[in-house]
Design a protein around this motif. Structure first.
Motif, PDB file in Angstrom:
ATOM      1  N   LEU B 109       0.833  -1.206   0.000  1.00  0.00           N
ATOM      2  CA  LEU B 109       0.000   0.000   0.000  1.00  0.00           C
ATOM      3  C   LEU B 109       0.866   1.254   0.000  1.00  0.00           C
ATOM      4  CD1 LEU B 109      -2.737  -1.074   2.584  1.00  0.00           C
ATOM      5  CD2 LEU B 109      -3.123  -0.554   0.179  1.00  0.00           C
ATOM      6  N   PHE B 110       1.925   1.232   0.791  1.00  0.00           N
ATOM      7  CA  PHE B 110       2.788   2.407   0.914  1.00  0.00           C
ATOM      8  C   PHE B 110       3.519   2.703  -0.403  1.00  0.00           C
ATOM      9  CE2 PHE B 110       6.868   4.391   1.908  1.00  0.00           C
ATOM     10  CZ  PHE B 110       6.439   5.526   2.572  1.00  0.00           C
ATOM     11  N   THR B 111       4.125   1.670  -0.995  1.00  0.00           N
ATOM     12  CA  THR B 111       4.845   1.896  -2.248  1.00  0.00           C
ATOM     13  C   THR B 111       3.873   2.314  -3.353  1.00  0.00           C
ATOM     14  OG1 THR B 111       4.740  -0.477  -2.667  1.00  0.00           O
ATOM     15  CG2 THR B 111       6.797   0.373  -1.797  1.00  0.00           C
ATOM     16  N   GLY B 112       2.655   1.764  -3.307  1.00  0.00           N
ATOM     17  CA  GLY B 112       1.642   2.149  -4.288  1.00  0.00           C
ATOM     18  C   GLY B 112       1.287   3.621  -4.160  1.00  0.00           C
ATOM     19  N   ALA B 113       1.188   4.105  -2.917  1.00  0.00           N
ATOM     20  CA  ALA B 113       0.862   5.509  -2.681  1.00  0.00           C
ATOM     21  C   ALA B 113       1.984   6.411  -3.179  1.00  0.00           C
ATOM     22  CB  ALA B 113       0.605   5.741  -1.187  1.00  0.00           C
ATOM     23  N   VAL B 114       3.213   6.011  -2.903  1.00  0.00           N
ATOM     24  CA  VAL B 114       4.376   6.804  -3.333  1.00  0.00           C
ATOM     25  C   VAL B 114       4.409   6.907  -4.861  1.00  0.00           C
ATOM     26  CG1 VAL B 114       6.902   6.802  -3.440  1.00  0.00           C
ATOM     27  CG2 VAL B 114       5.746   6.310  -1.283  1.00  0.00           C
ATOM     28  N   TRP B 115       4.037   5.797  -5.526  1.00  0.00           N
ATOM     29  CA  TRP B 115       4.022   5.784  -6.989  1.00  0.00           C
ATOM     30  C   TRP B 115       2.811   6.530  -7.535  1.00  0.00           C
ATOM     31  CZ3 TRP B 115       0.331   3.415 -10.185  1.00  0.00           C
ATOM     32  CH2 TRP B 115       0.679   3.291 -11.531  1.00  0.00           C
ATOM     33  N   GLY B 116       1.681   6.417  -6.839  1.00  0.00           N
ATOM     34  CA  GLY B 116       0.437   7.016  -7.320  1.00  0.00           C
ATOM     35  C   GLY B 116       0.502   8.530  -7.392  1.00  0.00           C
ATOM     36  N   LYS B 117       1.199   9.131  -6.432  1.00  0.00           N
ATOM     37  CA  LYS B 117       1.253  10.603  -6.402  1.00  0.00           C
ATOM     38  C   LYS B 117       1.819  11.181  -7.701  1.00  0.00           C
ATOM     39  CE  LYS B 117       0.579  14.579  -4.670  1.00  0.00           C
ATOM     40  NZ  LYS B 117      -0.797  15.074  -4.617  1.00  0.00           N
ATOM     41  N   PRO B 118       2.995  10.770  -8.169  1.00  0.00           N
ATOM     42  CA  PRO B 118       3.471  11.335  -9.434  1.00  0.00           C
ATOM     43  C   PRO B 118       2.771  10.773 -10.674  1.00  0.00           C
ATOM     44  CG  PRO B 118       5.090   9.794  -8.588  1.00  0.00           C
ATOM     45  CD  PRO B 118       4.022   9.925  -7.538  1.00  0.00           C
ATOM     46  N   THR B 119       2.262   9.538 -10.629  1.00  0.00           N
ATOM     47  CA  THR B 119       1.712   8.927 -11.836  1.00  0.00           C
ATOM     48  C   THR B 119       0.244   9.293 -12.032  1.00  0.00           C
ATOM     49  OG1 THR B 119       3.187   7.093 -11.413  1.00  0.00           O
ATOM     50  CG2 THR B 119       1.572   6.788 -13.137  1.00  0.00           C
ATOM     51  N   TRP B 120      -0.566   8.995 -11.020  1.00  0.00           N
ATOM     52  CA  TRP B 120      -1.995   9.299 -11.146  1.00  0.00           C
ATOM     53  C   TRP B 120      -2.293  10.756 -10.861  1.00  0.00           C
ATOM     54  CZ3 TRP B 120      -3.731   4.852  -7.363  1.00  0.00           C
ATOM     55  CH2 TRP B 120      -3.591   3.613  -8.016  1.00  0.00           C
ATOM     56  N   GLY B 121      -1.514  11.308  -9.915  1.00  0.00           N
ATOM     57  CA  GLY B 121      -1.816  12.644  -9.418  1.00  0.00           C
ATOM     58  C   GLY B 121      -2.463  12.590  -8.051  1.00  0.00           C
ATOM     59  N   ALA B 122      -2.609  11.397  -7.483  1.00  0.00           N
ATOM     60  CA  ALA B 122      -3.186  11.261  -6.144  1.00  0.00           C
ATOM     61  C   ALA B 122      -2.477  10.112  -5.441  1.00  0.00           C
ATOM     62  CB  ALA B 122      -4.688  10.967  -6.214  1.00  0.00           C
ATOM     63  N   TRP B 123      -2.148  10.301  -4.177  1.00  0.00           N
ATOM     64  CA  TRP B 123      -1.450   9.216  -3.492  1.00  0.00           C
ATOM     65  C   TRP B 123      -2.427   8.170  -2.979  1.00  0.00           C
ATOM     66  CZ3 TRP B 123      -2.076   8.182   1.765  1.00  0.00           C
ATOM     67  CH2 TRP B 123      -2.695   9.178   2.507  1.00  0.00           C
ATOM     68  N   TRP B 124      -3.700   8.518  -2.879  1.00  0.00           N
ATOM     69  CA  TRP B 124      -4.665   7.543  -2.375  1.00  0.00           C
ATOM     70  C   TRP B 124      -6.009   7.737  -3.044  1.00  0.00           C
ATOM     71  CZ3 TRP B 124      -3.661   3.493   0.730  1.00  0.00           C
ATOM     72  CH2 TRP B 124      -4.747   2.759   1.164  1.00  0.00           C
ATOM     73  N   VAL B 125      -6.619   6.649  -3.543  1.00  0.00           N
ATOM     74  CA  VAL B 125      -8.008   6.691  -3.997  1.00  0.00           C
ATOM     75  C   VAL B 125      -8.672   5.419  -3.474  1.00  0.00           C
ATOM     76  CG1 VAL B 125      -7.566   8.029  -6.095  1.00  0.00           C
ATOM     77  CG2 VAL B 125      -7.457   5.545  -6.187  1.00  0.00           C
ATOM     78  N   TRP B 126      -9.992   5.493  -3.306  1.00  0.00           N
ATOM     79  CA  TRP B 126     -10.703   4.299  -2.806  1.00  0.00           C
ATOM     80  C   TRP B 126     -11.259   3.508  -3.979  1.00  0.00           C
ATOM     81  CZ3 TRP B 126     -10.084   2.748   2.042  1.00  0.00           C
ATOM     82  CH2 TRP B 126      -9.711   3.698   2.998  1.00  0.00           C
ATOM     83  N   ASP B 127     -10.397   2.976  -4.802  1.00  0.00           N
ATOM     84  CA  ASP B 127     -10.915   2.133  -5.888  1.00  0.00           C
ATOM     85  C   ASP B 127     -10.928   0.671  -5.426  1.00  0.00           C
ATOM     86  OD1 ASP B 127      -8.370   1.127  -6.186  1.00  0.00           O
ATOM     87  OD2 ASP B 127      -8.223   1.516  -8.320  1.00  0.00           O
ATOM     88  N   GLY B 128     -11.411  -0.221  -6.296  1.00  0.00           N
ATOM     89  CA  GLY B 128     -11.632  -1.610  -5.885  1.00  0.00           C
ATOM     90  C   GLY B 128     -10.367  -2.294  -5.407  1.00  0.00           C
ATOM     91  N   ARG B 129      -9.262  -2.096  -6.110  1.00  0.00           N
ATOM     92  CA  ARG B 129      -8.018  -2.771  -5.757  1.00  0.00           C
ATOM     93  C   ARG B 129      -7.460  -2.279  -4.418  1.00  0.00           C
ATOM     94  NH1 ARG B 129      -3.773  -5.388  -8.305  1.00  0.00           N
ATOM     95  NH2 ARG B 129      -5.346  -6.783  -9.094  1.00  0.00           N
ATOM     96  N   ILE B 130      -7.413  -0.974  -4.258  1.00  0.00           N
ATOM     97  CA  ILE B 130      -6.805  -0.432  -3.042  1.00  0.00           C
ATOM     98  C   ILE B 130      -7.683  -0.749  -1.835  1.00  0.00           C
ATOM     99  CG2 ILE B 130      -5.958   1.671  -1.934  1.00  0.00           C
ATOM    100  CD1 ILE B 130      -5.497   2.774  -4.764  1.00  0.00           C
ATOM    101  N   THR B 131      -9.010  -0.620  -2.002  1.00  0.00           N
ATOM    102  CA  THR B 131      -9.896  -0.893  -0.884  1.00  0.00           C
ATOM    103  C   THR B 131      -9.806  -2.355  -0.453  1.00  0.00           C
ATOM    104  OG1 THR B 131     -11.368   0.792  -1.788  1.00  0.00           O
ATOM    105  CG2 THR B 131     -12.262  -0.629  -0.076  1.00  0.00           C
ATOM    106  N   SER B 132      -9.747  -3.286  -1.429  1.00  0.00           N
ATOM    107  CA  SER B 132      -9.668  -4.693  -1.039  1.00  0.00           C
ATOM    108  C   SER B 132      -8.314  -5.015  -0.391  1.00  0.00           C
ATOM    109  CB  SER B 132      -9.957  -5.607  -2.238  1.00  0.00           C
ATOM    110  OG  SER B 132      -9.152  -5.265  -3.343  1.00  0.00           O
ATOM    111  N   MET B 133      -7.272  -4.271  -0.770  1.00  0.00           N
ATOM    112  CA  MET B 133      -5.983  -4.453  -0.090  1.00  0.00           C
ATOM    113  C   MET B 133      -6.042  -3.939   1.343  1.00  0.00           C
ATOM    114  SD  MET B 133      -3.613  -6.163  -1.546  1.00  0.00           S
ATOM    115  CE  MET B 133      -1.900  -5.801  -1.159  1.00  0.00           C
ATOM    116  N   VAL B 134      -6.786  -2.853   1.573  1.00  0.00           N
ATOM    117  CA  VAL B 134      -6.962  -2.356   2.939  1.00  0.00           C
ATOM    118  C   VAL B 134      -7.698  -3.398   3.778  1.00  0.00           C
ATOM    119  CG1 VAL B 134      -8.096  -0.595   4.352  1.00  0.00           C
ATOM    120  CG2 VAL B 134      -6.865   0.078   2.304  1.00  0.00           C
TER     121      VAL B 134
END
Lengths: 154, 246
Positions: B109-134
């Motif tokens: 989750l942490f590495t995904g957030a670090v990558w998401g900020k520059p790539t997506w433009g958001a470090w966290w979103v509640w989509d299906g993949r991230i929510t199920s990982m939580v």
């Protein structure tokens, strides 16, 4: 296998099957709420509410990105191959945002059917390509996987 | 008879003695492979065309996520074996697996957030993949908490095994979430049945890192299981002898 153990094995299997079925059916019934964004067609068909914050996902139509020179203002059109949706945005765009790339836009629909965005996210695809390979690809090949072969109309 | 090897596996003493010799090997191989894979991926592998250098986080992100999910099966199946055969060792493996899985899930989750900020433009979103990982992270924490919640170890083992088994359905949900729903997270890059959508220059170091993480997982799981064995068997003669030897 000892009969008592066999019985416990069946109990464990039953536990997994029943709980999976319960959770699986709950997830299935929530499938429409589990989507992160509306595809453009659903918005154009009027399935998304007006003046409420929603997310729209689609591919940025090439040639539609217009940026104001004097202020931070961008307009572009996203499509899912069937329908188109105009987006207006006053903010910074992520690095990989661009023509033929997938984007997810948070915003409110106004009465003209334009999505006034408060946030624009870029969606990366599953392809990992080194720069030298990417250079040798044609323009359409380089586009986001989700946007490949999409009919952008004219 | 046919089941003899299986019942012998249930003896913590046998298991402890058998695995002593494996530890240095597992440790050495996994650390070496992780170093090799990291240097290969970070220093010699290419940057990605669109994401640039931030794509290199896959060498940690993907192996951590793979092992977070595979580790859940290890935990749940150990729990099931414990429930069915009343095997003490199996429950110890289950208990040992929970915090490792929690750390790996957090890392993904942490590495995904670090990558998401520059790539997506958001470090966290509640989509299906991230929510199920939580949800997976919370399940792991639930097992850790349940293990501490009961005075009686036997009760704690049984209850946590049931929770682990009930939560098992989350693993296919995580896996298929990117196909079932519209998510911001991209679909799978490494595919079993068709050509993977990653260039070999990045794919090989990634596969090496996944292998390294599997061996690393086995090493840490063994270490933690052995600590658990010593704790639970502390009154037995063979553990007292080990302690006396120092």
């Amino acid at each position: 296998m000892h009969p008592v153990r066999k019985q416990r094995l069946f109990l464990v299997i039953a536990l997994v099957v029943v709980s999976s079925a319960v959770i699986g059916l709950s997830v299935y019934s929530m499938r429409n709420y589990a989507d992160f964004f509306y595809p453009v067609s659903k918005i154009v068909a009027g399935e998304a509410p007006l003046h409420k914050s929603i997310r729209a996902g689609g591919c940025v139509v090439p040639g539609t990105i217009l940026s104001a020179k004097d202020r931070l203002h961008t307009e572009f059109v996203i499509t899912d191959g069937a329908e188109r949706l105009k987006v207006e945005y006053d903010g910074l765009l992520p690095d990989i945002f661009g023509e033929g790339e997938a984007a997810v836009v948070t915003g409110k629909l106004n009465d003209q059917g334009v999505l006034v965005a408060s946030q624009v996210l870029a969606k990366h695809d599953e392809n990992y390509v080194p720069p030298e390979v990417a250079e040798s690809m044609t323009d359409t090949e380089r586009h986001n996987e989700a946007c490949k072969g999409m009919n952008y109309g004219s | 008879m046919a089941w003899q090897w299986f019942h012998r596996l249930g003896s913590p003493k046998w298991f402890y003695e058998k695995t002593t010799a494996w530890l240095p090997w597992l440790g050495f191989i996994s650390i070496t492979l992780i170093l090799l894979g990291s240097i290969w991926g970070l220093a010699f592998g290419p940057a990605e065309a669109k994401q640039g250098n931030s794509a290199r986080i896959i060498y940690i992100h993907v192996p951590a996520a793979v092992l977070a999910m595979a580790g859940y099966y290890v935990m749940a199946i150990s729990g099931a074996i414990g429930l069915i055969w009343r095997m003490k060792l199996s429950f110890m493996v289950m208990k040992a697996a929970a915090p490792i899985g929690a750390v790996l899930t957090f890392l993904a989750l942490f590495t995904g957030a670090v990558w998401g900020k520059p790539t997506w433009g958001a470090w966290w979103v509640w989509d299906g993949r991230i929510t199920s990982m939580v949800v997976l992270f919370l399940l792991y924490l639930g097992i850790v908490a349940l293990q501490e919640a009961y005075q009686n170890q036997d009760t704690a083992d049984k209850i946590s095994s049931v929770l682990a088994l009930v939560g098992m359905v989350n693993i296919p949900i995580i896996y298929k979430s990117v196909d079932w729903w519209y998510t911001l997270h991209q679909p799978a890059t490494l595919k079993l049945t068709e050509k993977s959508s990653i260039d070999p220059s990045m794919g090989y170091p990634l596969l090496l890192m996944i292998l390294a993480f599997y061996i690393f997982y086995a090493w840490v799981l063994l270490l933690r299981t052995r600590v658990e064995i010593l704790k639970r068997e502390q009154k037995t003669n063979w553990v007292q002898e080990i302690v006396a030897k120092g």
